[in-house]
Design a protein around this motif. Structure first.
Motif, PDB file in Angstrom:
ATOM      1  N   ARG A 176     -12.297  32.459  17.025  1.00 14.06           N
ATOM      2  CA  ARG A 176     -11.943  31.664  18.200  1.00 14.06           C
ATOM      3  C   ARG A 176     -11.539  30.256  17.799  1.00 14.06           C
ATOM      4  N   ALA A 177     -12.256  29.693  16.827  1.00 14.49           N
ATOM      5  CA  ALA A 177     -11.938  28.367  16.309  1.00 14.49           C
ATOM      6  C   ALA A 177     -12.388  28.317  14.861  1.00 14.49           C
ATOM      7  N   VAL A 178     -11.581  27.700  14.000  1.00 13.96           N
ATOM      8  CA  VAL A 178     -11.963  27.559  12.595  1.00 13.96           C
ATOM      9  C   VAL A 178     -11.501  26.197  12.108  1.00 13.96           C
ATOM     10  N   HIS A 179     -12.414  25.473  11.491  1.00 12.45           N
ATOM     11  CA  HIS A 179     -12.126  24.140  10.960  1.00 12.45           C
ATOM     12  C   HIS A 179     -12.505  24.093   9.494  1.00 12.45           C
ATOM     13  N   LEU A 180     -11.685  23.420   8.701  1.00 13.28           N
ATOM     14  CA  LEU A 180     -11.953  23.218   7.283  1.00 13.28           C
ATOM     15  C   LEU A 180     -12.353  21.769   7.059  1.00 13.28           C
ATOM     16  N   TYR A 181     -13.506  21.583   6.406  1.00 14.65           N
ATOM     17  CA  TYR A 181     -13.993  20.245   6.083  1.00 14.65           C
ATOM     18  C   TYR A 181     -13.955  20.075   4.561  1.00 14.65           C
ATOM     19  N   ALA A 182     -13.178  19.090   4.108  1.00 16.69           N
ATOM     20  CA  ALA A 182     -13.049  18.821   2.678  1.00 16.69           C
ATOM     21  C   ALA A 182     -13.187  17.325   2.433  1.00 16.69           C
ATOM     22  N   ARG A 183     -14.123  16.949   1.581  1.00 18.15           N
ATOM     23  CA  ARG A 183     -14.262  15.519   1.261  1.00 18.15           C
ATOM     24  C   ARG A 183     -13.079  15.041   0.426  1.00 18.15           C
ATOM     25  N   SER A 184     -12.534  15.943  -0.384  1.00 25.68           N
ATOM     26  CA  SER A 184     -11.307  15.674  -1.133  1.00 25.68           C
ATOM     27  C   SER A 184     -10.613  17.014  -1.344  1.00 25.68           C
ATOM     28  N   VAL A 185      -9.346  16.981  -1.703  1.00 30.98           N
ATOM     29  CA  VAL A 185      -8.573  18.211  -1.870  1.00 30.98           C
ATOM     30  C   VAL A 185      -8.324  18.468  -3.345  1.00 30.98           C
TER      31      VAL A 185
END
Length: 299
Positions: A176-185
């Motif tokens: 339904r919803a998906v978020h990606l959390y990255a402090r750096s790539v």
């Protein structure tokens, strides 16, 4: 009298299995010890095609693991499956390893020790290793793939290839919803491009695994992809030289560690770019070094 193996090899992934197979084919006597019930290492949990292996197009990681098992058995390598090495100590003529397995605690001896115990996925920082919470999955691996994401809200944590790849995977599996959390790539550009910008949050964030929330937003699932860390605590008593991240330092030409007759191969030593192919090559390097060690004329 207790048998003296030419090498006790700890870990039945690509590196350890390759080393054991080569030693057996070279006429030496290895013993391969694996904590799992099957050989193959991390490939056992990879149901996707591993198209980075030039000679095995279209073959999945799990098929690679099955092929490793078949090859080792065809070479008649002695195996101890479902068995952990809990301690290693120097002894006369080599090392003595304490094993814990289906038959309880036993010990074996080897002229050399090959550490091929690989890596494990990092959990959440500031929490005990192996800690778990309902709805928080530490990846990658088959549990991530087996999960049904239909109608769920999902947070994906991490900035590497696995995080971005699984963000795309979950998004395509009906979440339904998906978020990606990255402090750096750190991911390759191909994965960054496929992920796009929508739902991707770059910068500091806080995680509360007990409430399954990130920056105060609650999710049905949190998937953690924080990379890898070496696992070779059983060898701590040997006081091997390690780098700043805990990987075992080795001589590039031989895979020998700072302690004579102790070798480390594959991802536990982070000797080359980590993958199946380089791990297998590492196993060959150590096997040939051990062969030279025991077949050279006495001085």
């Amino acid at each position: 009298m207790q048998q003296m193996h030419d090498a006790v090899i700890v870990g039945g992934g690509p590196a350890g299995a390759s080393c054991a197979l080569w030693l057996a084919r070279l006429g030496l006597s290895p013993l391969l010890v694996e904590a799992s019930a099957r050989l193959g290492g991390l490939s056992r949990d990879n149901p996707f095609a591993d198209d980075w292996i030039a000679v095995l197009p279209g073959v999945t990681g799990q098929q690679v693991a099955a092929n490793i098992d078949t090859s080792v058995r065809a070479a008649n390598v002695p195996l101890r499956l479902e068995t952990r090495v809990t301690r290693v100590l120097p002894c006369k003529g080599g090392i003595q390893a304490t094993l814990t397995g289906p038959d309880g605690e036993t010990s074996v001896r080897g002229r050399t020790l090959v550490i091929a115990s690989g890596v494990r996925a990092k959990g959440l920082p500031d929490h005990p290793p192996g800690a778990n919470w309902p709805g928080v999955l530490i990846g990658p691996g088959s549990p991530i793939v087996a999960q049904d994401y239909s109608g769920l809200s999902v947070a994906v944590l991490g900035g590497g290839d696995n995080a971005f790849e699984n963000f795309v995977y979950v998004r395509n599996r009906g979440a339904r919803a998906v978020h990606l959390y990255a402090r750096s790539v750190r991911a390759q550009q191909q994965w960054v491009t496929r992920a796009g910008r929508e739902g991707v949050r770059i910068g500091p964030y806080t995680v509360d695994p007990a409430t399954r929330s990130v920056d105060g937003r609650q999710y049905d699932l949190i998937l953690v992809f924080y990379g890898w860390e070496p696992q070779a605590a059983f060898a701590d008593s040997l006081q091997l030289a390690r780098d700043e991240r805990g990987y075992i330092r080795t001589d590039f030409a031989t895979a020998e560690t700072s302690v004579p007759d102790i070798y480390a191969v594959g991802e536990v030593a982070h000797r080359m770019h980590p993958c199946v192919v380089t791990s297998m090559a590492d196993g060959v390097v150590a096997a040939k070094a051990i062969q030279r060690r025991w077949e050279r004329p006495a001085e």
